[in-house]
Design a protein around this motif. Structure first.
Motif, PDB file in Angstrom:
ATOM      1  N   GLU A  93       0.832  -1.202   0.000  1.00  0.00           N
ATOM      2  CA  GLU A  93       0.000   0.000   0.000  1.00  0.00           C
ATOM      3  C   GLU A  93       0.870   1.257   0.000  1.00  0.00           C
ATOM      4  O   GLU A  93       1.803   1.369   0.783  1.00  0.00           O
ATOM      5  CB  GLU A  93      -0.895  -0.002   1.243  1.00  0.00           C
ATOM      6  N   VAL A  94       0.543   2.213  -0.866  1.00  0.00           N
ATOM      7  CA  VAL A  94       1.283   3.465  -0.945  1.00  0.00           C
ATOM      8  C   VAL A  94       0.726   4.477   0.046  1.00  0.00           C
ATOM      9  O   VAL A  94      -0.486   4.705   0.104  1.00  0.00           O
ATOM     10  CB  VAL A  94       1.221   4.061  -2.365  1.00  0.00           C
ATOM     11  N   ASN A  95       1.611   5.078   0.840  1.00  0.00           N
ATOM     12  CA  ASN A  95       1.242   6.153   1.759  1.00  0.00           C
ATOM     13  C   ASN A  95       2.151   7.348   1.505  1.00  0.00           C
ATOM     14  O   ASN A  95       3.320   7.184   1.137  1.00  0.00           O
ATOM     15  CB  ASN A  95       1.411   5.702   3.212  1.00  0.00           C
ATOM     16  N   LEU A  96       1.626   8.551   1.702  1.00  0.00           N
ATOM     17  CA  LEU A  96       2.398   9.777   1.510  1.00  0.00           C
ATOM     18  C   LEU A  96       2.558  10.499   2.837  1.00  0.00           C
ATOM     19  O   LEU A  96       1.651  10.490   3.678  1.00  0.00           O
ATOM     20  CB  LEU A  96       1.702  10.720   0.519  1.00  0.00           C
ATOM     21  N   VAL A  97       3.707  11.130   3.028  1.00  0.00           N
ATOM     22  CA  VAL A  97       3.936  11.922   4.234  1.00  0.00           C
ATOM     23  C   VAL A  97       4.597  13.236   3.862  1.00  0.00           C
ATOM     24  O   VAL A  97       5.452  13.293   2.978  1.00  0.00           O
ATOM     25  CB  VAL A  97       4.814  11.151   5.256  1.00  0.00           C
ATOM     26  N   ASN A  98       4.152  14.308   4.521  1.00  0.00           N
ATOM     27  CA  ASN A  98       4.739  15.633   4.339  1.00  0.00           C
ATOM     28  C   ASN A  98       4.902  16.287   5.702  1.00  0.00           C
ATOM     29  O   ASN A  98       4.003  16.227   6.551  1.00  0.00           O
ATOM     30  CB  ASN A  98       3.836  16.502   3.460  1.00  0.00           C
ATOM     31  N   ALA A  99       6.054  16.872   5.927  1.00  0.00           N
ATOM     32  CA  ALA A  99       6.318  17.588   7.175  1.00  0.00           C
ATOM     33  C   ALA A  99       6.336  19.088   6.888  1.00  0.00           C
ATOM     34  O   ALA A  99       6.909  19.518   5.883  1.00  0.00           O
ATOM     35  CB  ALA A  99       7.649  17.153   7.773  1.00  0.00           C
ATOM     36  N   TYR A 100       5.707  19.861   7.756  1.00  0.00           N
ATOM     37  CA  TYR A 100       5.730  21.314   7.573  1.00  0.00           C
ATOM     38  C   TYR A 100       6.249  21.974   8.846  1.00  0.00           C
ATOM     39  O   TYR A 100       6.122  21.433   9.954  1.00  0.00           O
ATOM     40  CB  TYR A 100       4.350  21.858   7.199  1.00  0.00           C
ATOM     41  N   PRO A 101       6.880  23.139   8.715  1.00  0.00           N
ATOM     42  CA  PRO A 101       7.568  23.761   9.852  1.00  0.00           C
ATOM     43  C   PRO A 101       6.614  24.308  10.905  1.00  0.00           C
ATOM     44  O   PRO A 101       5.489  24.725  10.613  1.00  0.00           O
ATOM     45  CB  PRO A 101       8.366  24.894   9.201  1.00  0.00           C
ATOM     46  N   ALA A 102       7.097  24.303  12.148  1.00  0.00           N
ATOM     47  CA  ALA A 102       6.344  24.897  13.245  1.00  0.00           C
ATOM     48  C   ALA A 102       6.390  26.414  13.132  1.00  0.00           C
ATOM     49  O   ALA A 102       7.237  26.984  12.426  1.00  0.00           O
ATOM     50  CB  ALA A 102       6.932  24.448  14.579  1.00  0.00           C
ATOM     51  N   THR A 103       5.475  27.076  13.817  1.00  0.00           N
ATOM     52  CA  THR A 103       5.437  28.543  13.811  1.00  0.00           C
ATOM     53  C   THR A 103       6.703  29.099  14.448  1.00  0.00           C
ATOM     54  O   THR A 103       7.082  28.675  15.546  1.00  0.00           O
ATOM     55  CB  THR A 103       4.219  29.047  14.599  1.00  0.00           C
TER      56      THR A 103
END
Length: 315
Positions: A192-202
């Motif tokens: 199964e394909v899963n995607l992950v993205n991390a975004y910066p904290a304030t």
């Protein structure tokens, strides 16, 4: 479509078990076409070069003897895995920089995947990466699969790290390439394909630099921007919402955390392949992430990448 049909496997000279070879056989046996596997070993012993008592011809003869012994040893490994569906050969060279010889072989035989094992330190339990690993991640023109010893589970999960924060065309193209690679591996492994993205904290100083900006609304705005971008990406590639993860934090923290949560058997990510000062800053994110993972890692270069070790290209 069978993406990988010409595999180069880096043999580990210090161990009888060869997880990288095993992984290559897994790929070959699951493929619908004949796969070529080349088992590669670069060996070097400075003592053979420093012996002034021997003539150059005698030193060359001794080197040839060592190479021949290693070829016979690799042949014994192959004999345990004889199969008609796989074309297996071996290539042993005398070279003092293993990563350079591997990359030269990639160019010479147009390999489409390089597979290399990494090992855990006996006492600390941490994965030990050699300088050759990092050179390959930065300079190898084809995808690099780093094997960490564990097998690929049936009906497992693949986690692909994407960057949805940028509207840069190169990042968009790399995201699409990574997902295409994931889907190809998904068909091969029935995973199964899963995607992950991390975004910066304030940023902590947002209230000082932008007093009119409410930190909470700023955080909500950043999160919403990434969630919408992730939604657009998953819909473009027909991936279900529950198979996407968009979390606040550094990539080297978020990606291993999600991989552990999913018990992923494979993480796919992009590497910039940059050199010099930019590699120190840009490359470290991928390398720090890989350090924290306990599963196999498939590192993909963007289209148009030119290795500094490309023949006739100076560094």
């Amino acid at each position: 479509m069978n993406r990988y049909t010409n595999l180069l496997v880096a043999i580990d000279p210090d161990h009888e078990e060869q997880p990288a070879f095993t992984r290559a056989l897994d790929i070959a046996k699951k493929s619908s076409v004949t796969v070529k596997i080349t088992l590669f070993l670069a060996i070097y012993d400075l003592s053979y070069e420093m012996t002034s008592i021997l003539s150059s011809d005698e030193r060359q003869s001794m080197r040839c003897g060592v190479v021949c012994q290693r070829r016979q040893w690799i042949s014994s490994l192959v004999s345990k895995h004889t199969t008609n569906e796989v074309n297996i050969s071996n290539h042993v060279v005398w070279h003092n920089r293993p990563y350079e010889s591997m990359i030269a072989q990639v160019f010479n035989d147009e390999h489409d995947l390089l597979i290399k094992v990494t090992h855990k330190h006996a006492k600390l339990g941490a994965v030990i990466f050699t300088p050759a690993d990092w050179h390959l991640l930065r300079k190898c023109p084809c995808p690099v699969l780093l094997v960490k010893g564990l097998g690929w589970p049936e009906n497992g999960k693949i986690l692909t790290a994407v960057n949805v924060s940028s509207e840069n065309e190169a990042h968009i193209l790399l995201n699409n390439k990574l997902i295409d690679e994931s889907k190809a591996m998904s068909k091969l492994l029935n995973a199964e394909v899963n995607l992950v993205n991390a975004y910066p904290a304030t940023p902590v100083n947002v209230t000082i630099e932008l007093p009119e900006r409410n930190p909470a609304s700023y955080t909500d705005g950043v999160r919403d921007h990434h969630l919408l971008a992730m939604k657009a990406l998953r819909q473009k590639h027909s991936i279900n919402e529950e198979q996407t993860f968009c979390q606040e934090g550094l990539p080297e923290d978020v990606i291993p955390e999600v991989a552990k949560k999913l018990d992923a058997g494979l993480v796919i990510l992009g590497t910039t392949g940059r050199l010099g000062l930019s590699a120190f800053f840009m490359g470290n994110t991928a390398e720090h992430t890989i350090d924290q993972l306990n599963c196999d890692v498939l590192a993909i270069k963007p289209d148009g990448y030119v290795s500094p070790l490309t023949p006739n290209v100076t560094q």
